[in-house]
Design a protein around this motif. Structure first.
Motif, short mmCIF file in Angstrom:
data_model
loop_
_atom_site.label_atom_id
_atom_site.label_comp_id
_atom_site.label_asym_id
_atom_site.label_seq_id
_atom_site.Cartn_x
_atom_site.Cartn_y
_atom_site.Cartn_z
N PRO A 97 -3.02 8.68 -18.19
CA PRO A 97 -3.35 7.27 -17.95
C PRO A 97 -4.08 7.12 -16.62
N PRO A 98 -4.97 6.18 -16.58
CA PRO A 98 -5.73 6.00 -15.32
C PRO A 98 -4.79 5.64 -14.18
N VAL A 99 -5.12 6.23 -13.06
CA VAL A 99 -4.32 5.97 -11.85
C VAL A 99 -4.77 4.64 -11.26
N VAL A 100 -3.86 3.75 -11.21
CA VAL A 100 -4.17 2.43 -10.67
C VAL A 100 -3.84 2.45 -9.19
N ALA A 101 -4.86 2.25 -8.40
CA ALA A 101 -4.65 2.25 -6.95
C ALA A 101 -3.80 1.05 -6.56
N PRO A 102 -2.86 1.28 -5.65
CA PRO A 102 -2.05 0.13 -5.23
C PRO A 102 -2.93 -0.89 -4.53
N PRO A 103 -2.54 -2.11 -4.65
CA PRO A 103 -3.37 -3.15 -3.99
C PRO A 103 -3.42 -2.93 -2.49
N ALA A 104 -4.56 -3.20 -1.95
CA ALA A 104 -4.72 -3.04 -0.51
C ALA A 104 -3.80 -4.01 0.22
N PRO A 105 -3.17 -3.51 1.26
CA PRO A 105 -2.28 -4.43 1.99
C PRO A 105 -3.08 -5.55 2.63
N VAL A 106 -2.47 -6.67 2.58
CA VAL A 106 -3.10 -7.85 3.17
C VAL A 106 -2.70 -7.90 4.64
N VAL A 107 -3.68 -7.76 5.47
CA VAL A 107 -3.43 -7.77 6.91
C VAL A 107 -3.51 -9.21 7.39
N LEU A 108 -2.38 -9.68 7.79
CA LEU A 108 -2.34 -11.05 8.30
C LEU A 108 -2.70 -11.05 9.77
#
Length: 219
Positions: A97-108
């Protein structure tokens, strides 16, 4: 050419008329019994009249002969191509299965820093009580150093507590005579007193630095 055609048509008509007359005469002769004489006369007349046969029209001259051109090449249709194509092989590939990259962290954006607390008021330094020159006198001159007439200046640093009493004495510059240096700290620890300084309204200890000059007293 037209005149010749008309002449030939006239001869033909004349011959037809003569033939018709002969038929009439023959018929009449048969009827009257003069068949023989009539036949002879018909023969003489037929011999005298020469029926010219109509000449056939000359065909127009043939067109000039074109140079012989080779016939166009005969292109045979290509033979059917037959080939035995191998049957397609179906290969099962286990595709991960395709590797889904984790969402980029949201830098506040950093929260605004709280303003620093107001700086405390600077501490109030302590002050010596009395005259520091009276803490060490010529009466405190070591006897051996006095006999040998040794002199010098001793630097010191004196620490004191919140009550103003000295707690430690350190020689920062030697006079060159250990007995003179020792006499300096002994007398300071015994006689020096301070008015302690304050910090935030509370008494605090501090440090006092100075020096003592040892000189031979004059009589």
């Amino acid at each position: 050419m037209a005149y010749a055609d008309q002449q030939m048509s006239g001869n033909k008509i004349t011959a037809l008329i003569i033939v018709a007359v002969l038929h009439v005469v023959v018929g009449y002769a048969l009827v009257t019994g003069l068949a023989y004489s009539a036949f002879k006369k018909i023969k003489d007349v037929t011999t005298a009249v020469k029926i010219e046969e109509e000449k056939p029209k000359e065909p127009p001259p043939p067109p000039p002969k074109q140079p012989d051109q080779p016939p166009p090449p005969i292109v045979a249709p290509p033979p059917p191509i037959t080939f035995n194509a191998p049957a397609p092989q179906v290969q099962t590939v286990n595709t991960p299965p395709p590797v889904v990259a984790p969402p980029a962290p949201v830098v506040l954006p950093p929260a605004p820093a709280a303003p620093p607390p107001p700086a405390p008021p600077p501490p109030v330094p302590g002050t010596p009580k009395g005259n520091p020159g009276s803490w060490v006198t010529t009466n405190d001159y070591p006897s051996r150093a006095l006999r040998e007439e040794r002199t010098g200046t001793t630097g010191f640093r004196l620490e004191y507590d919140a009550t103003g009493k000295p707690t430690n004495c350190t020689i920062t510059r030697s006079s060159g005579s250990p007995d003179l240096d020792d006499a300096t700290c002994q007398n300071l620890m015994r006689r020096a007193r301070f008015k302690p300084g304050t910090r935030d309204g509370q008494p605090v200890g501090s440090v006092y630095s100075s020096s003592v000059r040892w000189e031979i007293p004059k009589d």
